[in-house]
Write an enzyme that holds these catalytic residues in place. Structure first.
Site, PDB file in Angstrom:
ATOM      1  N   ARG A   1       9.190  -6.892  -2.521  1.00 47.89           N
ATOM      2  CA  ARG A   1       7.708  -7.052  -2.260  1.00 47.89           C
ATOM      3  C   ARG A   1       7.037  -8.599  -2.053  1.00 47.89           C
ATOM      4  O   ARG A   1       6.418  -9.206  -2.913  1.00 47.89           O
ATOM      5  CB  ARG A   1       6.772  -6.674  -3.630  1.00 47.89           C
ATOM      6  CG  ARG A   1       7.158  -5.283  -3.900  1.00 47.89           C
ATOM      7  CD  ARG A   1       6.895  -4.151  -2.770  1.00 47.89           C
ATOM      8  NE  ARG A   1       7.253  -2.959  -3.121  1.00 47.89           N
ATOM      9  CZ  ARG A   1       8.579  -2.265  -2.646  1.00 47.89           C
ATOM     10  NH1 ARG A   1       9.326  -3.155  -1.596  1.00 47.89           N
ATOM     11  NH2 ARG A   1       8.881  -1.055  -2.834  1.00 47.89           N
TER      12      ARG A   1
ATOM     13  N   SER B   1       2.561   2.368  -6.703  1.00 45.07           N
ATOM     14  CA  SER B   1       3.096   2.008  -7.849  1.00 45.07           C
ATOM     15  C   SER B   1       2.305   0.586  -8.245  1.00 45.07           C
ATOM     16  O   SER B   1       2.085  -0.358  -7.630  1.00 45.07           O
ATOM     17  CB  SER B   1       4.454   1.524  -7.820  1.00 45.07           C
ATOM     18  OG  SER B   1       5.355   2.320  -7.502  1.00 45.07           O
TER      19      SER B   1
ATOM     20  N   GLU C   1       2.103  -5.055  -9.168  1.00 48.05           N
ATOM     21  CA  GLU C   1       2.504  -5.016  -7.726  1.00 48.05           C
ATOM     22  C   GLU C   1       1.037  -5.120  -6.603  1.00 48.05           C
ATOM     23  O   GLU C   1       1.129  -5.683  -5.658  1.00 48.05           O
ATOM     24  CB  GLU C   1       3.449  -3.825  -7.475  1.00 48.05           C
ATOM     25  CG  GLU C   1       3.644  -3.511  -5.821  1.00 48.05           C
ATOM     26  CD  GLU C   1       4.764  -2.630  -5.307  1.00 48.05           C
ATOM     27  OE1 GLU C   1       5.400  -2.118  -6.178  1.00 48.05           O
ATOM     28  OE2 GLU C   1       4.327  -1.985  -4.348  1.00 48.05           O
TER      29      GLU C   1
HETATM   30  C1  LIG Z   1       0.136   6.814  -2.638  1.00 46.28           C
HETATM   31  C2  LIG Z   1       0.821   5.565  -2.320  1.00 46.28           C
HETATM   32  C3  LIG Z   1       2.228   5.638  -2.318  1.00 46.28           C
HETATM   33  C4  LIG Z   1       2.793   4.227  -2.035  1.00 46.28           C
HETATM   34  N1  LIG Z   1       4.037   4.208  -1.785  1.00 46.28           N
HETATM   35  C5  LIG Z   1       4.708   3.057  -1.595  1.00 46.28           C
HETATM   36  C6  LIG Z   1       6.185   2.783  -1.274  1.00 46.28           C
HETATM   37  O1  LIG Z   1       6.914   3.969  -1.576  1.00 46.28           O
HETATM   38  N2  LIG Z   1       6.929   1.722  -1.207  1.00 46.28           N
HETATM   39  C7  LIG Z   1       6.209   0.631  -0.912  1.00 46.28           C
HETATM   40  O2  LIG Z   1       6.606  -0.592  -0.703  1.00 46.28           O
HETATM   41  N3  LIG Z   1       4.732   0.741  -1.201  1.00 46.28           N
HETATM   42  C8  LIG Z   1       3.918   1.797  -1.294  1.00 46.28           C
HETATM   43  N4  LIG Z   1       2.794   2.044  -1.600  1.00 46.28           N
HETATM   44  C9  LIG Z   1       1.970   0.738  -1.449  1.00 46.28           C
HETATM   45  C10 LIG Z   1       1.401   0.377   0.041  1.00 46.28           C
HETATM   46  O3  LIG Z   1       1.471   1.527   0.572  1.00 46.28           O
HETATM   47  C11 LIG Z   1       2.353  -0.759   0.535  1.00 46.28           C
HETATM   48  O4  LIG Z   1       2.605  -2.022  -0.128  1.00 46.28           O
HETATM   49  C12 LIG Z   1       1.908  -1.209   2.118  1.00 46.28           C
HETATM   50  O5  LIG Z   1       2.822  -1.887   2.748  1.00 46.28           O
HETATM   51  C13 LIG Z   1       0.697  -1.878   2.225  1.00 46.28           C
HETATM   52  O6  LIG Z   1       0.288  -2.189   3.161  1.00 46.28           O
HETATM   53  P1  LIG Z   1      -1.303  -2.057   3.600  1.00 46.28           P
HETATM   54  O7  LIG Z   1      -1.612  -2.079   5.399  1.00 46.28           O
HETATM   55  O8  LIG Z   1      -2.037  -1.016   3.144  1.00 46.28           O
HETATM   56  O9  LIG Z   1      -1.777  -3.486   3.037  1.00 46.28           O
HETATM   57  P2  LIG Z   1      -3.071  -3.877   2.266  1.00 46.28           P
HETATM   58  O10 LIG Z   1      -3.147  -3.183   1.051  1.00 46.28           O
HETATM   59  O11 LIG Z   1      -4.462  -3.718   3.225  1.00 46.28           O
HETATM   60  O12 LIG Z   1      -2.725  -5.386   1.850  1.00 46.28           O
HETATM   61  C14 LIG Z   1      -1.633  -5.551   1.007  1.00 46.28           C
HETATM   62  C15 LIG Z   1      -1.561  -7.104   1.100  1.00 46.28           C
HETATM   63  O13 LIG Z   1      -1.068  -7.390   2.395  1.00 46.28           O
HETATM   64  C16 LIG Z   1      -1.793  -8.264   3.202  1.00 46.28           C
HETATM   65  N5  LIG Z   1      -1.796  -7.971   4.616  1.00 46.28           N
HETATM   66  C17 LIG Z   1      -2.049  -6.594   4.909  1.00 46.28           C
HETATM   67  N6  LIG Z   1      -2.151  -6.814   6.383  1.00 46.28           N
HETATM   68  C18 LIG Z   1      -1.647  -8.010   6.609  1.00 46.28           C
HETATM   69  C19 LIG Z   1      -1.510  -8.636   8.009  1.00 46.28           C
HETATM   70  N7  LIG Z   1      -1.574  -8.082   9.093  1.00 46.28           N
HETATM   71  N8  LIG Z   1      -1.443 -10.004   7.796  1.00 46.28           N
HETATM   72  C20 LIG Z   1      -1.158 -10.775   6.699  1.00 46.28           C
HETATM   73  N9  LIG Z   1      -1.470  -9.847   5.588  1.00 46.28           N
HETATM   74  C21 LIG Z   1      -1.566  -8.935   5.579  1.00 46.28           C
HETATM   75  C22 LIG Z   1      -3.102  -8.219   2.414  1.00 46.28           C
HETATM   76  O14 LIG Z   1      -3.939  -9.377   2.563  1.00 46.28           O
HETATM   77  C23 LIG Z   1      -2.947  -7.821   0.981  1.00 46.28           C
HETATM   78  O15 LIG Z   1      -2.506  -9.189   0.355  1.00 46.28           O
HETATM   79  C24 LIG Z   1       2.026   3.201  -1.787  1.00 46.28           C
HETATM   80  C25 LIG Z   1       0.717   3.110  -1.907  1.00 46.28           C
HETATM   81  C26 LIG Z   1      -0.062   4.464  -2.424  1.00 46.28           C
HETATM   82  C27 LIG Z   1      -1.323   4.424  -2.144  1.00 46.28           C
END
Ligand SMILES: Cc1cc2nc3c(=O)[nH]c(=O)nc-3n(C[C@H](O)[C@H](O)[C@H](O)COP(=O)(O)OP(=O)(O)OC[C@H]3O[C@@H](n4cnc5c(N)ncnc54)[C@H](O)[C@@H]3O)c2cc1C
Length: 302
Positions: A177, A227, A297
């Site tokens: 992460r 998580s 996280e």
């Molecule tokens: C039901 C559920 C299950 C999940 N299971 C997992 C799993 O199995 N494994 C896992 O790793 N995660 C999991 N996650 C967490 C999440 O989906 C991941 O961390 C995912 O990679 C976040 O992506 P996002 O586009 O939603 O980021 P966001 O939530 O929009 O942003 C997260 C962070 O990334 C930054 N960010 C986003 N996009 C960019 C970009 N283009 N450039 C720069 N910074 C950026 C944001 O500023 C922020 O700090 C889960 C979440 C949920 C709700």
């Protein structure tokens, strides 16, 4: 900082309907909580993204990038400054041989489905991670023995100073992460993934199996950010939380999921304050019970 000056600058580069004032962040996060962002934009090209970043830098307004909002908890007071939403407007996916070129706003599911369509294996692990490619790169998303860094070749980024860089996966420092882009405040624009030719039926079966396992274990019917805590070295957060007696612990409408103790969920109309109170209570209980300090996280925007 002058929001008005920034809004004027943004109006020179973006269509008016792409610039929102006081946009509730609860609409854009899977937790379904979070107050308004002063300014919220949805650019659709590298030029537009660069122009938004430059305008914010030059007017001294703080800015952040939001992907699918599946790993952020936004304060009830909202976000001061500019949120740059990289979502549907910037989400094209191209395939050349075994390489996938995905813009930051493409979702993991869309990429996994395109790979399946072309008979490419390697991205099945991410099909159920409800985030964007940008979020997957920044967080080095991982599940079921797969990690973004296993399949990523290069990441195209924008620096806060406006330079576009192509970083190889070896230089991106992708860890648990964590990434170089996170440390440096880079915007992830695009990722290039290298997959392998595979058997379509086997790829589909793997996606189906992982989807079933997720639905069995995770409270997918409720708002959450997955998580809530990082996995502490040598432990599982969910197990520590259960052992500390915090299963179902509730503040307002935020609670530790009954189904999976590693998830704090929104059981209705939770506020960010409710969620933060549950996080705090869980940290205290786990520390007292097992001596382990849990670290969130989920990225907290306050
Ligand atoms: C039901 C559920 C299950 C999940 N299971 C997992 C799993 O199995 N494994 C896992 O790793 N995660 C999991 N996650 C967490 C999440 O989906 C991941 O961390 C995912 O990679 C976040 O992506 P996002 O586009 O939603 O980021 P966001 O939530 O929009 O942003 C997260 C962070 O990334 C930054 N960010 C986003 N996009 C960019 C970009 N283009 N450039 C720069 N910074 C950026 C944001 O500023 C922020 O700090 C889960 C979440 C949920 C709700």
């Amino acid at each position: 900082m002058s929001i008005e000056a920034l809004e004027q600058r943004l109006a020179e580069v973006l269509e008016a309907d792409l610039i929102l004032r006081n946009e509730p962040m609860a609409r854009h996060t899977t937790f379904k909580v979070g107050g308004p962002a002063d300014l919220f934009v949805a650019p659709s090209s590298v030029d537009e993204i660069s122009a938004c970043v430059a305008a914010a830098q030059e007017t001294g307004v703080p800015w952040r990038v939001l992907g699918a909002g599946s790993n952020v908890l936004v304060a009830d007071e909202g976000v001061r400054g500019l949120v740059i939403h990289l979502d549907k407007n910037y989400s094209s996916i191209a395939i050349n041989g075994t390489f996938i070129y995905a813009q930051a706003g493409a979702t993991n599911e869309e990429v996994a489905m395109k790979a399946l369509d072309k008979g490419l294996r390697g991205y099945e692990f991410a099909s159920g991670i409800p985030g964007s490619i940008g979020g997957a790169a920044i967080m080095n998303a991982g599940a079921y023995d797969g990690e973004f860094k296993d399949v990523c070749e290069n990441i195209i980024c924008l620096t806060p100073e406006g330079e576009v860089l192509e970083i190889s996966v070896d230089d991106a420092d992708l860890g648990y992460r964590h990434s170089l882009m996170m440390d440096k405040g880079y915007v992830v624009l695009e990722a290039i993934l290298g997959l392998q030719p595979g058997d379509t039926a086997k790829i589909a079966a793997k996606i189906e199996e992982l989807t079933r396992r997720r639905a069995e274990k995770q409270p997918l019917e409720m708002g959450s950010a997955g998580s809530t805590f990082k996995r502490p070295e040598g432990h599982y957060a969910g197990q520590l939380i259960e052992e500390a007696g915090m299963r179902g612990h509730r503040v307002g409408d935020a609670m530790v999921s009954e189904k999976h103790c590693g998830f704090v969920v929104n059981a209705g109309n939770a506020t960010a304050a409710d969620v933060l109170a549950v996080i705090h209570d869980v940290q205290e209980a786990v520390l007292a019970n097992s001596g382990v300090q849990l670290e969130p996280e989920v990225r907290i925007w306050e």
